[in-house]
Design a protein around this motif. Structure first.
Motif: not given
Length: 174
Positions: A95-99, A132-138, A143-150, A152-156
């Motif tokens: 929840t914290i990360f999601g907000l 940097t801000g647009l990177y969060v949404f684009v 990647s966190l929601v739909a592209w799988g764990p690898v 997501a980790v690369l995106a982070i």
């Protein structure tokens, strides 16, 4: 280190490295199954990032940019306890990360638009907050929601690279 640049470069660089290490060693990851020591490392990585954004918020020119950087600073600071909270409650941590994640992106977009509109620093420094801000949404959130764990980790890790880019732009053009 009085200015925001070294904090953002250090925190962003560490996050980028952590992302690629977590891909190479999947048992580390960025979730509740990670070893305790790795979770503490991830939590500590956010400390210089938050410090950099607080310093950037204090020194930003223009009210709108300052507000955007303060929102980002508070959101990134929330990542520190959120990382550690994953052991106690993945729901609370999620929840914290999601907000905090979209709030940090929104703050950076606001600060980035204000920086670009008001003729901020030339070159990379001028566009780095917006990128940097647009990177969060684009990139990051999809990647966190739909592209799988690898992905997501690369995106982070890539987001950490954006923080380092932002710090580099601030260092070079301040």
């Amino acid at each position: 280190m009085k200015g925001p640049a070294p904090w953002l470069v250090a925190g962003g660089g560490l996050q980028a490295v952590a992302g690629f290490v977590a891909v190479l060693i999947p048992s580390l990851g960025f979730d509740s199954r990670s070893p305790l020591w790795w979770t503490v490392v991830l939590s500590l990585i956010h400390v210089p990032q938050a410090a950099g954004f607080f310093l950037l918020a204090r020194s930003a020119s223009g009210v709108v940019a300052r507000i955007g950087f303060w929102v980002t600073a508070l959101a990134v600071a929330a990542f520190v306890p959120a990382e550690l909270m994953a052991f106690a409650s993945t729901v609370v941590a999620g929840t914290i990360f999601g907000l905090a994640t979209p709030l940090s992106g929104l703050g950076l977009v606001v600060a980035g638009v204000a920086t670009v509109r008001h003729g901020g620093r030339p070159g990379v420094g001028r566009f780095a907050p917006l990128i940097t801000g647009l990177y969060v949404f684009v990139v990051l959130m999809p990647s966190l929601v739909a592209w799988g764990p690898v992905a997501a980790v690369l995106a982070i890790g890539g987001w950490g690279g954006c923080f380092a880019l932002l710090g580099w732009g601030v260092r070079r053009f301040r």
